[in-house]
Design a protein around this motif. Structure first.
Motif, PDB file in Angstrom:
ATOM      1  N   ILE A 134      31.832  53.401  28.554  1.00 42.92           N
ATOM      2  CA  ILE A 134      30.470  53.108  28.099  1.00 42.92           C
ATOM      3  C   ILE A 134      29.456  53.958  28.859  1.00 42.92           C
ATOM      4  O   ILE A 134      28.565  54.565  28.262  1.00 42.92           O
ATOM      5  CB  ILE A 134      30.150  51.606  28.253  1.00 42.92           C
ATOM      6  CG1 ILE A 134      30.943  50.802  27.225  1.00 42.92           C
ATOM      7  CG2 ILE A 134      28.655  51.344  28.091  1.00 42.92           C
ATOM      8  CD1 ILE A 134      30.848  49.305  27.411  1.00 42.92           C
ATOM      9  N   PHE A 135      29.603  54.016  30.178  1.00 41.37           N
ATOM     10  CA  PHE A 135      28.649  54.805  30.954  1.00 41.37           C
ATOM     11  C   PHE A 135      28.823  56.297  30.716  1.00 41.37           C
ATOM     12  O   PHE A 135      27.859  57.050  30.735  1.00 41.37           O
ATOM     13  CB  PHE A 135      28.746  54.466  32.443  1.00 41.37           C
ATOM     14  CG  PHE A 135      28.029  53.192  32.788  1.00 41.37           C
ATOM     15  CD1 PHE A 135      26.649  53.134  32.793  1.00 41.37           C
ATOM     16  CD2 PHE A 135      28.736  52.043  33.071  1.00 41.37           C
ATOM     17  CE1 PHE A 135      25.981  51.956  33.082  1.00 41.37           C
ATOM     18  CE2 PHE A 135      28.091  50.860  33.366  1.00 41.37           C
ATOM     19  CZ  PHE A 135      26.704  50.820  33.371  1.00 41.37           C
ATOM     20  N   ILE A 144      14.511  58.820  22.745  1.00 41.61           N
ATOM     21  CA  ILE A 144      15.276  58.530  23.961  1.00 41.61           C
ATOM     22  C   ILE A 144      15.135  57.050  24.329  1.00 41.61           C
ATOM     23  O   ILE A 144      16.119  56.389  24.667  1.00 41.61           O
ATOM     24  CB  ILE A 144      14.811  59.441  25.127  1.00 41.61           C
ATOM     25  CG1 ILE A 144      15.222  60.883  24.849  1.00 41.61           C
ATOM     26  CG2 ILE A 144      15.403  58.970  26.458  1.00 41.61           C
ATOM     27  CD1 ILE A 144      14.628  61.890  25.818  1.00 41.61           C
ATOM     28  N   ALA A 145      13.927  56.520  24.208  1.00 43.21           N
ATOM     29  CA  ALA A 145      13.703  55.100  24.521  1.00 43.21           C
ATOM     30  C   ALA A 145      14.491  54.193  23.582  1.00 43.21           C
ATOM     31  O   ALA A 145      15.072  53.192  24.020  1.00 43.21           O
ATOM     32  CB  ALA A 145      12.216  54.779  24.441  1.00 43.21           C
ATOM     33  N   LEU A 146      14.566  54.541  22.308  1.00 36.45           N
ATOM     34  CA  LEU A 146      15.334  53.738  21.354  1.00 36.45           C
ATOM     35  C   LEU A 146      16.822  53.746  21.667  1.00 36.45           C
ATOM     36  O   LEU A 146      17.487  52.713  21.573  1.00 36.45           O
ATOM     37  CB  LEU A 146      15.093  54.227  19.931  1.00 36.45           C
ATOM     38  CG  LEU A 146      13.760  53.834  19.309  1.00 36.45           C
ATOM     39  CD1 LEU A 146      13.574  54.516  17.956  1.00 36.45           C
ATOM     40  CD2 LEU A 146      13.665  52.334  19.155  1.00 36.45           C
ATOM     41  N   ALA A 202      18.934  50.399  22.671  1.00 39.55           N
ATOM     42  CA  ALA A 202      20.134  49.971  21.940  1.00 39.55           C
ATOM     43  C   ALA A 202      21.316  49.797  22.894  1.00 39.55           C
ATOM     44  O   ALA A 202      22.047  48.803  22.826  1.00 39.55           O
ATOM     45  CB  ALA A 202      20.473  50.982  20.851  1.00 39.55           C
ATOM     46  N   ILE A 203      21.493  50.726  23.800  1.00 41.73           N
ATOM     47  CA  ILE A 203      22.592  50.630  24.763  1.00 41.73           C
ATOM     48  C   ILE A 203      22.378  49.442  25.695  1.00 41.73           C
ATOM     49  O   ILE A 203      23.307  48.695  25.989  1.00 41.73           O
ATOM     50  CB  ILE A 203      22.752  51.952  25.540  1.00 41.73           C
ATOM     51  CG1 ILE A 203      23.242  53.045  24.602  1.00 41.73           C
ATOM     52  CG2 ILE A 203      23.720  51.786  26.707  1.00 41.73           C
ATOM     53  CD1 ILE A 203      23.231  54.430  25.177  1.00 41.73           C
ATOM     54  N   GLY A 204      21.159  49.226  26.142  1.00 46.19           N
ATOM     55  CA  GLY A 204      20.851  48.088  27.003  1.00 46.19           C
ATOM     56  C   GLY A 204      21.096  46.761  26.305  1.00 46.19           C
ATOM     57  O   GLY A 204      21.641  45.831  26.890  1.00 46.19           O
ATOM     58  N   ALA A 205      20.713  46.666  25.033  1.00 44.42           N
ATOM     59  CA  ALA A 205      20.941  45.433  24.276  1.00 44.42           C
ATOM     60  C   ALA A 205      22.438  45.177  24.124  1.00 44.42           C
ATOM     61  O   ALA A 205      22.897  44.041  24.258  1.00 44.42           O
ATOM     62  CB  ALA A 205      20.269  45.530  22.909  1.00 44.42           C
ATOM     63  N   TYR A 206      23.201  46.229  23.862  1.00 43.78           N
ATOM     64  CA  TYR A 206      24.652  46.088  23.724  1.00 43.78           C
ATOM     65  C   TYR A 206      25.274  45.609  25.039  1.00 43.78           C
ATOM     66  O   TYR A 206      26.081  44.688  25.057  1.00 43.78           O
ATOM     67  CB  TYR A 206      25.268  47.416  23.286  1.00 43.78           C
ATOM     68  CG  TYR A 206      26.775  47.410  23.306  1.00 43.78           C
ATOM     69  CD1 TYR A 206      27.499  46.763  22.311  1.00 43.78           C
ATOM     70  CD2 TYR A 206      27.469  48.042  24.330  1.00 43.78           C
ATOM     71  CE1 TYR A 206      28.880  46.740  22.335  1.00 43.78           C
ATOM     72  CE2 TYR A 206      28.854  48.021  24.361  1.00 43.78           C
ATOM     73  CZ  TYR A 206      29.555  47.375  23.355  1.00 43.78           C
ATOM     74  OH  TYR A 206      30.914  47.363  23.402  1.00 43.78           O
ATOM     75  N   SER A 246      27.573  41.458  28.571  1.00 48.07           N
ATOM     76  CA  SER A 246      27.497  40.801  29.869  1.00 48.07           C
ATOM     77  C   SER A 246      27.302  39.300  29.703  1.00 48.07           C
ATOM     78  O   SER A 246      27.928  38.505  30.397  1.00 48.07           O
ATOM     79  CB  SER A 246      26.350  41.381  30.690  1.00 48.07           C
ATOM     80  OG  SER A 246      26.169  40.651  31.861  1.00 48.07           O
ATOM     81  N   PHE A 247      26.451  38.891  28.779  1.00 50.43           N
ATOM     82  CA  PHE A 247      26.204  37.468  28.547  1.00 50.43           C
ATOM     83  C   PHE A 247      27.476  36.792  28.065  1.00 50.43           C
ATOM     84  O   PHE A 247      27.804  35.694  28.491  1.00 50.43           O
ATOM     85  CB  PHE A 247      25.077  37.285  27.528  1.00 50.43           C
ATOM     86  CG  PHE A 247      24.770  35.843  27.248  1.00 50.43           C
ATOM     87  CD1 PHE A 247      24.123  35.068  28.196  1.00 50.43           C
ATOM     88  CD2 PHE A 247      25.142  35.250  26.051  1.00 50.43           C
ATOM     89  CE1 PHE A 247      23.837  33.733  27.954  1.00 50.43           C
ATOM     90  CE2 PHE A 247      24.871  33.928  25.801  1.00 50.43           C
ATOM     91  CZ  PHE A 247      24.220  33.164  26.750  1.00 50.43           C
TER      92      PHE A 247
END
Length: 140
Positions: A7-8, A40-42, A46-50, A55-56
């Motif tokens: 992922i990273f 870039i922000a989008l 998207a990656i942060g939300a995934y 994680s949750f």
């Protein structure tokens, strides 16, 4: 672990591609800088939300597995204070750090740790933590 690395790695590749794309877009004048930054922000959103969703879900599974067996704590004869010390030890704290957190002397913590080791039939702190997890008296 492999999935996290992938992922990273994908995240790094995506960022590098976006930076290259933005460099060429600015050189040729096709796009203004605001659109590139928004793109870039989008991608990062998207990656942060995934990652947050994943994680949750992982935390939820761990919480369900981490039920404490209070009867076993009583069976082993572990006092409330010893249990508090065991929890602190499981967080990787030293005797000195535990003493500061619980507002007692370091020698008192040493006594509690010794008692915990005896009651769990362990020779080292790490072994005591492992046995405590096996007995389900601390969360996984």
């Amino acid at each position: 672990m492999k999935q996290t690395i992938l992922i990273f790695s994908a995240l790094i590749v995506a960022v590098l591609c976006l930076f290259q794309l933005s460099k060429y877009a600015l050189l040729f004048g096709n796009t203004n800088i605001d659109a590139v930054i928004a793109m870039i922000a989008l991608v990062f959103f998207a990656i942060g939300a995934y990652l947050n969703k994943k994680s949750f879900h992982h935390q939820k599974v761990v919480l369900n597995e981490g039920k404490i067996d209070h009867k076993k704590i009583t069976q082993l004869g572990i006092s409330k204070r010893e249990y508090e010390v065991l929890l602190q030890v499981s967080q990787g704290l030293s005797n000195k750090e535990i003493a500061l957190r619980l507002s007692v002397s370091e020698s008192t913590i040493k006594t509690h740790v010794s008692n915990i080791l005896l009651k769990l039939d362990a020779k080292r702190r790490t072994q005591a933590i492992q046995k405590a997890k096996e007995h389900q008296i601390i969360a996984l």
